[in-house]
Design a protein around this motif. Sequence first.
Motif, PDB file in Angstrom:
ATOM      1  N   PHE A  30      41.898  34.579  44.895  1.00  0.00           N
ATOM      2  CA  PHE A  30      40.858  35.209  44.820  1.00  0.00           C
ATOM      3  C   PHE A  30      40.742  36.080  43.412  1.00  0.00           C
ATOM      4  O   PHE A  30      41.569  36.380  43.095  1.00  0.00           O
ATOM      5  N   GLU A  31      39.399  36.113  42.877  1.00  0.00           N
ATOM      6  CA  GLU A  31      39.196  36.969  41.900  1.00  0.00           C
ATOM      7  C   GLU A  31      38.352  38.214  41.902  1.00  0.00           C
ATOM      8  O   GLU A  31      37.076  37.703  42.528  1.00  0.00           O
ATOM      9  N   VAL A  32      38.242  39.270  41.412  1.00  0.00           N
ATOM     10  CA  VAL A  32      37.374  40.166  41.682  1.00  0.00           C
ATOM     11  C   VAL A  32      37.056  40.884  40.199  1.00  0.00           C
ATOM     12  O   VAL A  32      37.756  41.024  39.261  1.00  0.00           O
ATOM     13  N   LEU A  33      35.660  40.584  39.961  1.00  0.00           N
ATOM     14  CA  LEU A  33      34.978  41.016  38.539  1.00  0.00           C
ATOM     15  C   LEU A  33      34.185  42.132  38.866  1.00  0.00           C
ATOM     16  O   LEU A  33      33.459  42.494  39.762  1.00  0.00           O
ATOM     17  N   VAL A  34      34.310  43.045  37.922  1.00  0.00           N
ATOM     18  CA  VAL A  34      33.495  44.373  37.971  1.00  0.00           C
ATOM     19  C   VAL A  34      32.700  44.190  36.616  1.00  0.00           C
ATOM     20  O   VAL A  34      33.396  44.210  35.355  1.00  0.00           O
ATOM     21  N   ASP A  35      31.311  44.549  36.577  1.00  0.00           N
ATOM     22  CA  ASP A  35      30.493  44.554  35.302  1.00  0.00           C
ATOM     23  C   ASP A  35      30.879  43.195  34.524  1.00  0.00           C
ATOM     24  O   ASP A  35      30.922  43.270  33.235  1.00  0.00           O
ATOM     25  N   GLY A  36      31.052  41.884  35.139  1.00  0.00           N
ATOM     26  CA  GLY A  36      31.461  40.837  34.405  1.00  0.00           C
ATOM     27  C   GLY A  36      32.767  40.550  33.783  1.00  0.00           C
ATOM     28  O   GLY A  36      33.149  39.585  33.383  1.00  0.00           O
ATOM     29  N   SER A  37      33.532  41.495  34.054  1.00  0.00           N
ATOM     30  CA  SER A  37      34.983  41.508  33.538  1.00  0.00           C
ATOM     31  C   SER A  37      35.919  41.324  34.899  1.00  0.00           C
ATOM     32  O   SER A  37      35.913  42.139  35.802  1.00  0.00           O
ATOM     33  N   SER A  38      36.946  40.192  34.839  1.00  0.00           N
ATOM     34  CA  SER A  38      37.932  40.055  35.777  1.00  0.00           C
ATOM     35  C   SER A  38      38.843  41.292  35.873  1.00  0.00           C
ATOM     36  O   SER A  38      39.587  41.886  34.739  1.00  0.00           O
ATOM     37  N   VAL A  39      39.189  41.951  36.975  1.00  0.00           N
ATOM     38  CA  VAL A  39      39.804  43.082  37.119  1.00  0.00           C
ATOM     39  C   VAL A  39      41.138  42.753  38.032  1.00  0.00           C
ATOM     40  O   VAL A  39      42.061  43.284  37.933  1.00  0.00           O
ATOM     41  N   VAL A  40      41.179  41.670  38.791  1.00  0.00           N
ATOM     42  CA  VAL A  40      42.111  41.286  39.545  1.00  0.00           C
ATOM     43  C   VAL A  40      42.234  40.107  40.033  1.00  0.00           C
ATOM     44  O   VAL A  40      41.056  39.662  40.435  1.00  0.00           O
ATOM     45  N   THR A  41      43.092  39.306  40.058  1.00  0.00           N
ATOM     46  CA  THR A  41      43.301  37.773  40.917  1.00  0.00           C
ATOM     47  C   THR A  41      44.466  37.704  41.609  1.00  0.00           C
ATOM     48  O   THR A  41      45.488  38.179  41.273  1.00  0.00           O
ATOM     49  N   PHE A  42      44.299  37.307  42.577  1.00  0.00           N
ATOM     50  CA  PHE A  42      45.436  37.090  43.605  1.00  0.00           C
ATOM     51  C   PHE A  42      45.633  35.895  44.732  1.00  0.00           C
ATOM     52  O   PHE A  42      44.461  35.451  44.788  1.00  0.00           O
ATOM     53  N   ASN A  43      46.562  35.427  45.060  1.00  0.00           N
ATOM     54  CA  ASN A  43      46.798  34.570  45.947  1.00  0.00           C
ATOM     55  C   ASN A  43      47.931  34.763  46.921  1.00  0.00           C
ATOM     56  O   ASN A  43      48.234  35.624  46.903  1.00  0.00           O
ATOM     57  N   PHE A  44      47.855  33.729  47.985  1.00  0.00           N
ATOM     58  CA  PHE A  44      48.883  33.563  48.992  1.00  0.00           C
ATOM     59  C   PHE A  44      49.772  32.825  49.074  1.00  0.00           C
ATOM     60  O   PHE A  44      50.160  32.305  50.148  1.00  0.00           O
ATOM     61  N   LYS A  45      50.291  32.189  47.925  1.00  0.00           N
ATOM     62  CA  LYS A  45      51.006  30.985  47.705  1.00  0.00           C
ATOM     63  C   LYS A  45      52.654  31.288  48.438  1.00  0.00           C
ATOM     64  O   LYS A  45      53.123  30.448  48.969  1.00  0.00           O
TER      65      LYS A  45
END
Length: 51
Positions: A30-45
């Motif tokens: 998952f990636e969360v973008l705020v105002d077009g900029s990536s703020v966090v990316t996370f996974n569950f590997k």
Amino acid sequence: MTFKKNNLETKKDINWEADNVFRVTKDDTFEVLVDGSSVVTFNFKKATFQE
């Protein structure tokens, strides 16, 4: 905010929410973008899932 799941936009231009629920599998990223900029990316590997 915009949410991406596995590099595909799943929700776009939504209002900020302090609490969000994600349904995931081990292979999801998952990636969360705020105002077009990536703020966090996370996974569950490294997660352990129980049935």
